[in-house]
Design a protein around this motif. Structure first.
Motif, PDB file in Angstrom:
ATOM      1  N   PHE A 178      85.244 -40.721 141.662  1.00  0.00           N
ATOM      2  CA  PHE A 178      85.681 -40.700 140.262  1.00  0.00           C
ATOM      3  C   PHE A 178      84.531 -41.044 139.324  1.00  0.00           C
ATOM      4  O   PHE A 178      83.720 -41.936 139.590  1.00  0.00           O
ATOM      5  N   ASN A 179      84.460 -40.315 138.199  1.00  0.00           N
ATOM      6  CA  ASN A 179      83.636 -40.783 137.090  1.00  0.00           C
ATOM      7  C   ASN A 179      84.363 -40.480 135.789  1.00  0.00           C
ATOM      8  O   ASN A 179      85.115 -39.519 135.684  1.00  0.00           O
ATOM      9  N   ARG A 180      84.146 -41.301 134.818  1.00  0.00           N
ATOM     10  CA  ARG A 180      84.956 -41.283 133.598  1.00  0.00           C
ATOM     11  C   ARG A 180      84.654 -40.097 132.696  1.00  0.00           C
ATOM     12  O   ARG A 180      85.388 -39.859 131.718  1.00  0.00           O
ATOM     13  N   TYR A 181      83.626 -39.312 133.003  1.00  0.00           N
ATOM     14  CA  TYR A 181      83.297 -38.159 132.164  1.00  0.00           C
ATOM     15  C   TYR A 181      84.016 -36.884 132.592  1.00  0.00           C
ATOM     16  O   TYR A 181      83.985 -35.885 131.875  1.00  0.00           O
ATOM     17  N   SER A 182      84.662 -36.913 133.747  1.00  0.00           N
ATOM     18  CA  SER A 182      85.313 -35.706 134.277  1.00  0.00           C
ATOM     19  C   SER A 182      86.830 -35.848 134.236  1.00  0.00           C
ATOM     20  O   SER A 182      87.378 -36.899 134.572  1.00  0.00           O
ATOM     21  N   PHE A 183      87.496 -34.751 133.844  1.00  0.00           N
ATOM     22  CA  PHE A 183      88.957 -34.725 133.726  1.00  0.00           C
ATOM     23  C   PHE A 183      89.510 -33.552 134.521  1.00  0.00           C
ATOM     24  O   PHE A 183      89.060 -32.412 134.369  1.00  0.00           O
ATOM     25  N   MET A 184      90.503 -33.835 135.375  1.00  0.00           N
ATOM     26  CA  MET A 184      91.145 -32.805 136.184  1.00  0.00           C
ATOM     27  C   MET A 184      92.416 -32.345 135.477  1.00  0.00           C
ATOM     28  O   MET A 184      93.452 -32.998 135.544  1.00  0.00           O
ATOM     29  N   SER A 185      92.341 -31.218 134.796  1.00  0.00           N
ATOM     30  CA  SER A 185      93.491 -30.720 134.042  1.00  0.00           C
ATOM     31  C   SER A 185      94.338 -29.746 134.852  1.00  0.00           C
ATOM     32  O   SER A 185      95.362 -29.259 134.358  1.00  0.00           O
ATOM     33  N   SER A 186      93.934 -29.467 136.081  1.00  0.00           N
ATOM     34  CA  SER A 186      94.696 -28.585 136.973  1.00  0.00           C
ATOM     35  C   SER A 186      95.616 -29.404 137.872  1.00  0.00           C
ATOM     36  O   SER A 186      95.575 -30.634 137.874  1.00  0.00           O
ATOM     37  N   PHE A 187      96.445 -28.701 138.681  1.00  0.00           N
ATOM     38  CA  PHE A 187      97.153 -29.387 139.760  1.00  0.00           C
ATOM     39  C   PHE A 187      96.161 -29.644 140.893  1.00  0.00           C
ATOM     40  O   PHE A 187      95.001 -29.223 140.834  1.00  0.00           O
ATOM     41  N   SER A 188      96.603 -30.353 141.943  1.00  0.00           N
ATOM     42  CA  SER A 188      95.702 -30.724 143.038  1.00  0.00           C
ATOM     43  C   SER A 188      96.370 -30.474 144.390  1.00  0.00           C
ATOM     44  O   SER A 188      97.574 -30.211 144.473  1.00  0.00           O
TER      45      SER A 188
END
Length: 478
Positions: A178-188
């Motif tokens: 994890f890093n705070r600059y990346s966002f997962m807007s998709s499903f997983s």
């Protein structure tokens, strides 16, 4: 640099052993999830009549810069093409509205192609060039979780926002990565696996024997792990009668299909994406295997038409761009659909005039709306400053054009959302879903008919409670 433990040259095989508990859909969670902070408004769209993906209008200079980091060459080049038309659509719309007010100035959105060639070393080079030379504000991607890992590492190093719209492995947002600059807007992957299991065990309640066939890298293995996890939760009577993994871009599936044929399986579960998805389905039907596939990417209309109506009956797709039937519920939704579809009919040339781009829904619809969400966050942050974007994005809720509401879980930057299962049916039955003329999605292949909602609380994203930010939180992030 952070590393993934195994098979880091591709995407890593990891079996999750994280504590996992499902929080109830209590009043607080339901209320928060039901009220979006921002809504996509069709009536605010700009004039899209000149949108042409073959001749894109791309501004330069002092712009909001988004780099699409993807395969624009090699065997997966079609994927980059899909991403480009999706992101450019949203950017073109925003630009026709006059841009976004950021840092005291109205700025247009510039979309830049960044070809990672499906290679990790090239992904690192192109991402660093995008950040250091092109000065992009967002790294948008990508096809391949091993490649998204590279994007995320670069984003963290240079404090640049990354949006994960298409790489689906849960490990990307665990305590290690994890890093705070990346966002997962998709499903997983775990959501997908649990979603399919919930559908077969709690909704359909028929088939019990499943054969897993996935690509041999982290994504494929985590797709399988998610499904097995889901079966334990929602369908303990089910049986896995076989499990195999094949290399990427395989051309001969006969050895695997022969094993499936002899296994007694009733359903084939796969995460394969094109070109593997097309080769798998076509070769299965050529070998006389008529079993249904539970999938997410066996939906490319051109190869489905090659297989035909009979060969596509009973396919079961789990979608992140679904909604309850019927698809078109408001005049605004019809207007949006026709804006895209009319351009496809009258303006676009090859390769964008093929059936793949006819509707602008499905995975393409999701990529478009995820991009609108990003641009809405930037607009509400009133800045391209990563810290201000992070502040708005964490915990944000956004409503897509189809009415779907999506929420960004603050502690690990994963998207909470209802998912939907589409049962593929012949054209005459597609009216249940496609409720405007001509009352079918496609005439030469099966497509969505019945649609089933998988409530968000049944498919909440996997949370790694070893991640310090998530300690003491429930699965809603509360």
């Amino acid at each position: 640099m952070k590393t993934i433990s195994k098979m880091s040259w591709m995407i890593v095989l990891v079996s999750f052993a994280f504590a996992f508990s499902f929080g109830p859909w209590g009043p607080a969670e339901a209320m928060a999830f039901a009220k979006p902070n921002a809504v996509f408004d069709v009536n605010k769209m700009g004039d899209m009549s000149d949108f042409d993906p073959n001749n894109p209008v791309i501004p330069t200079g002092d712009t909001i810069k988004i780099a699409i980091v993807a395969s624009f060459s090699g065997p997966a080049a079609l994927v980059g093409q899909i991403y480009f038309v999706s992101v450019q659509w949203a950017a073109h719309d925003i630009n026709k509205r006059g841009g976004i007010l950021v840092d005291g100035k109205k700025k247009l959105v510039e979309v830049i192609k960044a070809d990672h060639m499906s290679k990790p070393d090239q992904a690192k080079k192109i991402c660093e060039r995008m950040v250091l030379q092109e000065k992009v504000h967002v790294l948008w991607g990508t096809n391949g979780s091993h490649l998204m890992k590279v994007i995320n590492d670069v984003a963290e190093k240079y404090k640049t926002i990354a949006q994960c719209t298409a790489a689906l492995s849960d490990e990307l947002y665990d305590a290690t990565n994890f890093n705070r600059y990346s966002f997962m807007s998709s499903f997983s992957t775990d959501q997908i696996g649990r979603g399919h299991a919930y559908y077969y065990g709690q909704v359909r309640k028929k088939e019990k024997k499943f054969y897993i066939l996935c690509q041999d890298y982290l994504f494929g293995h985590q797709m399988a792990d998610g499904f097995k996890h889901g079966l334990k939760l929602y369908y303990p009577d089910a049986k896995i009668v076989g499990e195999d993994y094949h290399k990427l871009f395989l051309t001969d599936f006969a050895p695997y299909l022969t094993k499936i044929k002899a296994s007694g399986a009733e359903v084939i579960y796969t995460g394969d994406w094109i070109p593997d998805a097309a080769n798998l389905l076509k070769q299965a039907r050529q070998m006389g295997i008529k079993l249904p596939f539970a999938h997410i990417f066996l939906d490319e209309p051109n190869f489905l038409h090659e297989v035909g109506v009979e060969g596509t009956k009973g396919l079961v797709q789990l979608s992140q761009f679904g909604t309850e039937n019927p698809t078109f519920k408001t005049p605004e939704q019809i207007k949006y659909y026709k804006t895209w579809n009319n351009l496809w009919k009258t303006k676009w040339q090859k390769p964008f005039n093929t059936r793949l781009y006819e509707h602008g829904t499905g995975n393409i619809g999701s990529y478009i709306q995820q991009t609108y969400w990003l641009l809405s966050v930037i607009e509400r942050a009133k800045s391209t400053d990563p810290e201000k974007i992070i502040k708005v994005f964490e915990g944000d809720t956004y409503q897509f054009v189809n009415g779907k509401i999506i929420q960004m879980r603050p502690c690990d930057h994963k998207a909470i959302q209802d998912l939907h299962v589409w049962e593929f049916v012949p054209p005459e039955q597609q009216k249940a879903s496609f409720n405007i003329p001509p009352y079918y999605w496609f005439k030469g292949t099966c497509s969505a008919g019945k649609i089933f909602t998988l409530p968000a609380e049944k498919v909440l994203p996997l949370m790694d409670r070893k991640l310090e930010r998530c300690k003491g939180k429930n699965d809603w992030g509360k």
